[in-house]
Design an enzyme around this catalytic site. Structure first.
Site, mmCIF file in Angstrom:
data_model
loop_
_atom_site.group_PDB
_atom_site.id
_atom_site.type_symbol
_atom_site.label_atom_id
_atom_site.label_comp_id
_atom_site.label_asym_id
_atom_site.label_seq_id
_atom_site.Cartn_x
_atom_site.Cartn_y
_atom_site.Cartn_z
ATOM 1 N N ASP A 37 -5.122 5.955 9.290
ATOM 2 C CA ASP A 37 -4.519 6.502 8.069
ATOM 3 C C ASP A 37 -5.370 7.627 7.469
ATOM 4 O O ASP A 37 -6.587 7.669 7.654
ATOM 5 C CB ASP A 37 -4.367 5.358 7.051
ATOM 6 C CG ASP A 37 -3.477 5.755 5.887
ATOM 7 O OD1 ASP A 37 -2.665 6.690 6.049
ATOM 8 O OD2 ASP A 37 -3.584 5.132 4.820
ATOM 9 N N ASN A 85 8.036 5.557 9.210
ATOM 10 C CA ASN A 85 7.673 6.976 9.310
ATOM 11 C C ASN A 85 8.870 7.867 9.656
ATOM 12 O O ASN A 85 8.812 9.084 9.464
ATOM 13 C CB ASN A 85 6.559 7.200 10.349
ATOM 14 C CG ASN A 85 5.193 6.733 9.897
ATOM 15 O OD1 ASN A 85 4.335 6.396 10.709
ATOM 16 N ND2 ASN A 85 4.959 6.685 8.585
HETATM 17 C C1 FPP Z 1 -1.107 8.087 8.977
HETATM 18 O O1 FPP Z 1 -1.713 9.111 8.198
HETATM 19 C C2 FPP Z 1 -0.999 8.522 10.358
HETATM 20 C C3 FPP Z 1 0.170 8.678 11.028
HETATM 21 C C4 FPP Z 1 1.487 8.411 10.418
HETATM 22 C C5 FPP Z 1 0.200 9.187 12.409
HETATM 23 C C6 FPP Z 1 -0.989 8.889 13.275
HETATM 24 C C7 FPP Z 1 -0.969 9.825 14.414
HETATM 25 C C8 FPP Z 1 -2.052 10.395 14.997
HETATM 26 C C9 FPP Z 1 -3.430 10.033 14.635
HETATM 27 C C10 FPP Z 1 -1.917 11.456 16.060
HETATM 28 C C11 FPP Z 1 -0.951 11.214 17.150
HETATM 29 C C12 FPP Z 1 -1.197 9.966 17.908
HETATM 30 C C13 FPP Z 1 -1.527 9.855 19.207
HETATM 31 C C14 FPP Z 1 -1.660 8.523 19.816
HETATM 32 C C15 FPP Z 1 -1.761 11.021 20.079
HETATM 33 P P1 FPP Z 1 -0.865 9.759 7.022
HETATM 34 O O2 FPP Z 1 -0.203 10.980 7.526
HETATM 35 O O3 FPP Z 1 0.039 8.714 6.461
HETATM 36 O O4 FPP Z 1 -1.982 10.156 6.029
HETATM 37 P P2 FPP Z 1 -1.828 10.155 4.445
HETATM 38 O O5 FPP Z 1 -1.811 8.717 4.024
HETATM 39 O O6 FPP Z 1 -3.053 10.862 4.022
HETATM 40 O O7 FPP Z 1 -0.572 10.889 4.089
#
Ligand code: FPP
Length: 271
Positions: A37, A85
């Site tokens: 996250d 998501n």
């Molecule tokens: C949450 O952070 C993260 C995600 C919804 C996506 C995670 C994906 C990756 C790390 C990259 C792609 C994955 C792979 C396996 C190649 P957020 O966007 O919710 O962060 P925030 O809470 O700050 O908005």
């Protein structure tokens, strides 16, 4: 309080050798699960679009997969995209799907070379075909691999997983294949996305939030938790090392007493 010369001058901190695990393999989590996250907020703090955070986040995925494999962590599960998501802006969803596709293409040879078994849990039918096709191909190609298992939670929701399991069980009851009184926790486990996978020993979440957000709700019953303040793009081998050291120092009792756990450990080590 005395400070070492290293803590006073970070430039003098000796570089850790991250090729070897910080603790012996039996003290590492056998199954580590990560809620990655904080990508979006991290990017926004740098004045960059949220997608930039996911891009850096996927580079961190490469580092952490490699490190877990080298250290001997047997199962690594990454929460890469939740059912919820899908409600994000279309442009962000597209960027995440592109990163997944890129990950599968770029890491394919490393995954196969190091005998990593790739798996995916979640409602995969919702993924666009141009991600689902290479994903399923690599899952098939690596199915017999005996090294680390890397599980991507994609279009995943813990509640949805339990609902699907319940529907399959109810169908068996309706068809007379199963009696309600025979339903046990093993029955539920057997109908999950990855029934043969051990439960996570440790679940970590970056970004300072302390919640599960629908991740591995059934499987987390006896998991240890570690919540880190740093966002996922800043997570690295050093942070993983600290997480593993903290995990190794915890006593897991699974509902028993300390004395019972000690007696069990002695029995195992003396046999
Ligand atoms: C949450 O952070 C993260 C995600 C919804 C996506 C995670 C994906 C990756 C790390 C990259 C792609 C994955 C792979 C396996 C190649 P957020 O966007 O919710 O962060 P925030 O809470 O700050 O908005």
């Amino acid at each position: 309080m005395s400070h070492s010369v290293y803590s006073e001058n970070p430039l003098l901190t000796p570089r850790q050798d991250h090729s070897i695990a910080p603790v012996s393999v039996d003290l590492l989590p056998q199954h580590l699960a990560i809620i990655m996250d904080g990508n979006g907020r991290w990017a926004q703090e740098q004045g960059a679009p949220r997608e930039e955070g996911h891009k850096v986040g996927s580079e961190v995925v490469n580092t952490i997969v490699r490190t877990c494999r080298r250290w001997g962590i047997k199962h690594l599960t990454l929460y890469a995209f939740s059912e919820q998501n899908w409600g994000r802006p279309k442009s962000e969803i597209k960027a995440l799907m592109k990163l997944l596709d890129q990950y599968l293409r770029e890491q394919r040879s490393e995954i196969l070379e190091h005998r990593i078994r790739l798996r995916a849990i979640g409602n995969l039918s919702k993924l666009p075909f141009w991600v689902r096709t290479p994903l399923q191909a690599l899952i098939k190609e690596s199915a017999q691999a005996q090294g680390m298992t890397l599980t991507l939670a994609l279009s995943y929701g813990g509640r949805e997983e339990i609902v699907k399991a319940t529907q399959k069980i109810a169908q068996k009851v309706q068809q007379g294949q199963l009696s309600p009184s025979d339903i046990t926790d093993e029955t539920i486990q057997a109908h999950l996305y990855a029934p043969d996978q051990p439960a996570p020993d440790l679940i970590i979440r970056t970004s300072g939030e302390q919640r599960l957000s629908n991740f591995l709700l059934w499987q987390c019953a006896y998991a240890e938790f570690d919540f880190l303040d740093i966002p996922w793009p800043m997570f690295n081998e050093e942070a993983l090392r600290d997480v593993c050291l903290r995990f190794a120092s915890r006593e897991r009792r699974f509902g028993l007493t300390s004395a019972q756990i000690d007696a069990k450990t002695q029995k195992i080590t003396s046999s």
